[in-house]
Scaffold this motif. Sequence first.
Motif, PDB file in Angstrom:
ATOM      1  N   SER A  68     -28.300 -15.339   3.179  1.00 42.05           N
ATOM      2  CA  SER A  68     -27.477 -14.256   2.631  1.00 42.05           C
ATOM      3  C   SER A  68     -27.754 -12.948   3.358  1.00 42.05           C
ATOM      4  CB  SER A  68     -27.766 -14.089   1.136  1.00 42.05           C
ATOM      5  OG  SER A  68     -27.524 -15.281   0.422  1.00 42.05           O
ATOM      6  N   MET A  69     -29.030 -12.676   3.630  1.00 42.33           N
ATOM      7  CA  MET A  69     -29.408 -11.464   4.351  1.00 42.33           C
ATOM      8  C   MET A  69     -28.801 -11.440   5.747  1.00 42.33           C
ATOM      9  SD  MET A  69     -33.402 -11.416   3.133  1.00 42.33           S
ATOM     10  CE  MET A  69     -33.960 -10.163   4.278  1.00 42.33           C
ATOM     11  N   MET A  70     -28.866 -12.550   6.435  1.00 39.69           N
ATOM     12  CA  MET A  70     -28.370 -12.609   7.806  1.00 39.69           C
ATOM     13  C   MET A  70     -26.849 -12.472   7.858  1.00 39.69           C
ATOM     14  SD  MET A  70     -30.925 -12.588   9.664  1.00 39.69           S
ATOM     15  CE  MET A  70     -29.956 -12.727  11.179  1.00 39.69           C
ATOM     16  N   VAL A  71     -26.157 -13.059   6.889  1.00 36.09           N
ATOM     17  CA  VAL A  71     -24.695 -12.962   6.866  1.00 36.09           C
ATOM     18  C   VAL A  71     -24.263 -11.501   6.720  1.00 36.09           C
ATOM     19  CG1 VAL A  71     -22.644 -13.475   5.488  1.00 36.09           C
ATOM     20  CG2 VAL A  71     -24.267 -15.305   6.036  1.00 36.09           C
ATOM     21  N   ALA A  72     -24.853 -10.805   5.757  1.00 37.82           N
ATOM     22  CA  ALA A  72     -24.497  -9.395   5.539  1.00 37.82           C
ATOM     23  C   ALA A  72     -24.891  -8.540   6.741  1.00 37.82           C
ATOM     24  CB  ALA A  72     -25.176  -8.878   4.276  1.00 37.82           C
ATOM     25  N   PHE A  73     -26.062  -8.794   7.282  1.00 32.36           N
ATOM     26  CA  PHE A  73     -26.568  -8.020   8.424  1.00 32.36           C
ATOM     27  C   PHE A  73     -25.681  -8.199   9.653  1.00 32.36           C
ATOM     28  CE2 PHE A  73     -29.159  -7.862  12.283  1.00 32.36           C
ATOM     29  CZ  PHE A  73     -29.739  -6.605  12.184  1.00 32.36           C
ATOM     30  N   VAL A  74     -25.381  -9.444   9.999  1.00 30.97           N
ATOM     31  CA  VAL A  74     -24.578  -9.730  11.199  1.00 30.97           C
ATOM     32  C   VAL A  74     -23.167  -9.182  11.045  1.00 30.97           C
ATOM     33  CG1 VAL A  74     -23.555 -11.572  12.573  1.00 30.97           C
ATOM     34  CG2 VAL A  74     -25.955 -11.726  11.858  1.00 30.97           C
ATOM     35  N   CYS A  75     -22.595  -9.347   9.874  1.00 25.92           N
ATOM     36  CA  CYS A  75     -21.234  -8.858   9.639  1.00 25.92           C
ATOM     37  C   CYS A  75     -21.167  -7.344   9.825  1.00 25.92           C
ATOM     38  CB  CYS A  75     -20.768  -9.244   8.246  1.00 25.92           C
ATOM     39  SG  CYS A  75     -19.065  -8.749   7.868  1.00 25.92           S
ATOM     40  N   ALA A  76     -22.111  -6.615   9.222  1.00 25.26           N
ATOM     41  CA  ALA A  76     -22.136  -5.160   9.351  1.00 25.26           C
ATOM     42  C   ALA A  76     -22.382  -4.742  10.796  1.00 25.26           C
ATOM     43  CB  ALA A  76     -23.222  -4.569   8.439  1.00 25.26           C
ATOM     44  N   PHE A  77     -23.268  -5.465  11.460  1.00 23.62           N
ATOM     45  CA  PHE A  77     -23.588  -5.167  12.869  1.00 23.62           C
ATOM     46  C   PHE A  77     -22.350  -5.342  13.758  1.00 23.62           C
ATOM     47  CE2 PHE A  77     -24.961  -6.452  17.105  1.00 23.62           C
ATOM     48  CZ  PHE A  77     -25.921  -5.492  17.415  1.00 23.62           C
ATOM     49  N   VAL A  78     -21.659  -6.463  13.605  1.00 24.67           N
ATOM     50  CA  VAL A  78     -20.505  -6.766  14.441  1.00 24.67           C
ATOM     51  C   VAL A  78     -19.383  -5.759  14.196  1.00 24.67           C
ATOM     52  CG1 VAL A  78     -18.671  -8.447  14.870  1.00 24.67           C
ATOM     53  CG2 VAL A  78     -21.056  -9.206  14.674  1.00 24.67           C
ATOM     54  N   VAL A  79     -19.085  -5.478  12.934  1.00 26.71           N
ATOM     55  CA  VAL A  79     -18.019  -4.521  12.627  1.00 26.71           C
ATOM     56  C   VAL A  79     -18.336  -3.157  13.227  1.00 26.71           C
ATOM     57  CG1 VAL A  79     -16.873  -3.243  10.781  1.00 26.71           C
ATOM     58  CG2 VAL A  79     -17.267  -5.699  10.539  1.00 26.71           C
ATOM     59  N   THR A  80     -19.583  -2.741  13.137  1.00 22.72           N
ATOM     60  CA  THR A  80     -19.981  -1.433  13.678  1.00 22.72           C
ATOM     61  C   THR A  80     -19.874  -1.402  15.192  1.00 22.72           C
ATOM     62  OG1 THR A  80     -21.518  -1.141  11.820  1.00 22.72           O
ATOM     63  CG2 THR A  80     -21.810   0.299  13.714  1.00 22.72           C
ATOM     64  N   VAL A  81     -20.296  -2.474  15.850  1.00 21.03           N
ATOM     65  CA  VAL A  81     -20.192  -2.541  17.317  1.00 21.03           C
ATOM     66  C   VAL A  81     -18.729  -2.480  17.743  1.00 21.03           C
ATOM     67  CG1 VAL A  81     -20.536  -3.998  19.338  1.00 21.03           C
ATOM     68  CG2 VAL A  81     -22.356  -3.773  17.632  1.00 21.03           C
ATOM     69  N   VAL A  82     -17.869  -3.205  17.047  1.00 24.36           N
ATOM     70  CA  VAL A  82     -16.437  -3.183  17.364  1.00 24.36           C
ATOM     71  C   VAL A  82     -15.883  -1.779  17.179  1.00 24.36           C
ATOM     72  CG1 VAL A  82     -14.157  -4.010  16.640  1.00 24.36           C
ATOM     73  CG2 VAL A  82     -16.074  -5.618  16.856  1.00 24.36           C
ATOM     74  N   ALA A  83     -16.260  -1.141  16.077  1.00 24.28           N
ATOM     75  CA  ALA A  83     -15.766   0.214  15.804  1.00 24.28           C
ATOM     76  C   ALA A  83     -16.233   1.195  16.876  1.00 24.28           C
ATOM     77  CB  ALA A  83     -16.230   0.673  14.431  1.00 24.28           C
ATOM     78  N   ASN A  84     -17.473   1.049  17.315  1.00 21.68           N
ATOM     79  CA  ASN A  84     -18.037   1.988  18.290  1.00 21.68           C
ATOM     80  C   ASN A  84     -17.531   1.749  19.704  1.00 21.68           C
ATOM     81  OD1 ASN A  84     -19.440   3.236  16.302  1.00 21.68           O
ATOM     82  ND2 ASN A  84     -21.462   2.494  16.915  1.00 21.68           N
ATOM     83  N   ARG A  85     -17.459   0.492  20.135  1.00 22.68           N
ATOM     84  CA  ARG A  85     -17.165   0.186  21.529  1.00 22.68           C
ATOM     85  C   ARG A  85     -15.676  -0.089  21.773  1.00 22.68           C
ATOM     86  NH1 ARG A  85     -21.359  -0.352  25.231  1.00 22.68           N
ATOM     87  NH2 ARG A  85     -22.876   1.197  24.524  1.00 22.68           N
ATOM     88  N   VAL A  86     -15.118  -1.054  21.080  1.00 23.94           N
ATOM     89  CA  VAL A  86     -13.742  -1.470  21.349  1.00 23.94           C
ATOM     90  C   VAL A  86     -12.754  -0.408  20.893  1.00 23.94           C
ATOM     91  CG1 VAL A  86     -11.999  -3.231  20.940  1.00 23.94           C
ATOM     92  CG2 VAL A  86     -14.418  -3.880  21.170  1.00 23.94           C
ATOM     93  N   LEU A  87     -12.794  -0.082  19.584  1.00 24.60           N
ATOM     94  CA  LEU A  87     -11.853   0.896  19.050  1.00 24.60           C
ATOM     95  C   LEU A  87     -12.173   2.300  19.534  1.00 24.60           C
ATOM     96  CD1 LEU A  87     -11.464  -0.485  15.417  1.00 24.60           C
ATOM     97  CD2 LEU A  87     -10.059  -0.930  17.417  1.00 24.60           C
ATOM     98  N   GLY A  88     -13.465   2.584  19.714  1.00 26.72           N
ATOM     99  CA  GLY A  88     -13.846   3.890  20.221  1.00 26.72           C
ATOM    100  C   GLY A  88     -13.338   4.120  21.623  1.00 26.72           C
ATOM    101  N   ARG A  89     -13.395   3.089  22.476  1.00 27.12           N
ATOM    102  CA  ARG A  89     -12.917   3.194  23.858  1.00 27.12           C
ATOM    103  C   ARG A  89     -11.390   3.352  23.875  1.00 27.12           C
ATOM    104  NH1 ARG A  89     -14.595  -1.396  25.593  1.00 27.12           N
ATOM    105  NH2 ARG A  89     -16.704  -0.662  26.098  1.00 27.12           N
ATOM    106  N   ALA A  90     -10.720   2.621  22.977  1.00 24.85           N
ATOM    107  CA  ALA A  90      -9.265   2.718  22.920  1.00 24.85           C
ATOM    108  C   ALA A  90      -8.831   4.122  22.494  1.00 24.85           C
ATOM    109  CB  ALA A  90      -8.706   1.677  21.948  1.00 24.85           C
ATOM    110  N   ALA A  91      -9.585   4.710  21.567  1.00 22.11           N
ATOM    111  CA  ALA A  91      -9.254   6.052  21.107  1.00 22.11           C
ATOM    112  C   ALA A  91      -9.435   7.068  22.223  1.00 22.11           C
ATOM    113  CB  ALA A  91     -10.136   6.419  19.907  1.00 22.11           C
ATOM    114  N   ARG A  92     -10.493   6.897  23.017  1.00 22.58           N
ATOM    115  CA  ARG A  92     -10.728   7.810  24.146  1.00 22.58           C
ATOM    116  C   ARG A  92      -9.639   7.661  25.200  1.00 22.58           C
ATOM    117  NH1 ARG A  92     -16.139   6.273  23.216  1.00 22.58           N
ATOM    118  NH2 ARG A  92     -16.062   4.726  24.876  1.00 22.58           N
TER     119      ARG A  92
END
Length: 516
Positions: A492-516
């Motif tokens: 349960s800990m790993m599922v929540a951790f990985v999900c939050a990690f992946v969403v944050t990375v996507v928000a920072n790198r993929v969507l952040g780069r597109a916004a720039r």
Amino acid sequence: MKNVAIIGSSGGNLFNHGGQDAEKLLQELLVQCEAAHMQVNHVQFIGADASMDRAKQTTGATLYTIVEGDIRPIETGQLQQINEAAAQWDAQMANHIHSGEVDGLIVMSADPKNANRAALRAAIERQIPIVGTGGTAMADIQASGANVIASSGTTGTTNRTRAISFVAALAKHGGVKFRPQLSKDFNNKNQKNPLKNINIKGIMMTSLPAFIAMALILALSKVPLFSGLAVVFDVLIAALPVVIAVVAAKQVSDLDEVSIVAGVIAGTLSIEGGIIGGMIGGILAGISVNVLFMQMIRWRFPMTTVNIFAGGLAGLASGLVVFFVLGPIALQAGELVRSGIEGAIAFNPMLAGTLAGLLIWPAILGGVYHAAILPIVLFEMERTGASFLGAVDLVSLVMVAAGINLAHVFFPKQRGQAALAAPGVTINLGFGTFVESAYPFMFSSKIIFAGAIVSAGLGGMMVGLFDVRGTAYLPTFMAPFASTDAVGLVVSMMVAFVCAFVVTVVANRVLGRAAR
């Protein structure tokens, strides 16, 4: 009764009852005098590094006085040297008394034959009221014809209760209205009504370390090498009502050790009522000790008697009420709370876990967590040392925050975010707390915020799937050992951790780069 002076020393028995910290002792007197609208203009006090019963001329000591309302050390050295310096200040104190600048005198373990001789002679000549403590010294002062209106021993007293006793006697003698100051905030209206000091959330929060200590012992007891700690775990569970009673009594009355003793006695007698019984016993003890303390002072009981009887009788009376009357009711109330929680989980554990996970971030952001969720966690932990909502707390709050922080350590959107996130993830994983560290990142991105909610809901669903109980506020590597299903909690800990990690990375790198 407007101007008060303080003379004396840290004493023999007084040294063991607060005298060893001269500044704190004197500051408490200033606080209570201010509450009675009295002003302390003159102080001559010797604080020694050891009890005067065994002090030598070479013992370290400090001479204290008051400057612009603040207690300050003016000379430090050997006791012989400080006594000589005190003699000079003694002459000045006598002049202040003779000139009418002093309306009342507080004396503690004074030296009427040497260091305080001149001041006491002046006080006797002017017949100003004297209150104080120190058996031999006060006997000599009274025998000399001084106007002693209150005298007591020091056994069982504290800096606060002594100060209240002294000021109450001076206030009554001078016809001054006095309400003891039990808070650093002089505008605190709650002092007029102890009932307003009752804060259930505050009691629970302050008692949390006891529950975490219990969870740590539970985790260690599951390691074969420490299996003998299972007995300690049972002892800690039984002691929880005592801890809560002490916290409650101290919160309501704040009479230092007196309220603590009353809380211990009441809590011990309230054990059978569970943590609700302990809380009721502690609250009753806090109220009772205040009432008894002030009433005994009005009756001019000796200070030692006031402390011993107020603390003892208040704790005993409150504890007996819970023991014979309220304990069974409190126990049933706690069982009803736990039964309600277990019933909701039994109906559909995955649904219960998902809802708890989805709502826990809005709850903590809205200030509901500490008022509602944490008490429920503690009610669950009272019986087994683990909690369903405690597991959701760890998974949906702590691990989600850790995932968000770790993503910003390795994949920050802006320069400087890694340095901000690193301490957060360390505390998240190392201590199972500080979820607030993820707030800056959640509030700066709607995607990260939504990802946190979704990750929390997913983690809660996994907790429900495995029907696991656990707790936060533990190092993440120890938390599984304090749970009912170590594997289920880790997943349960790993599922929540990985999900939050992946969403944050996507928000920072993929969507952040597109916004720039």
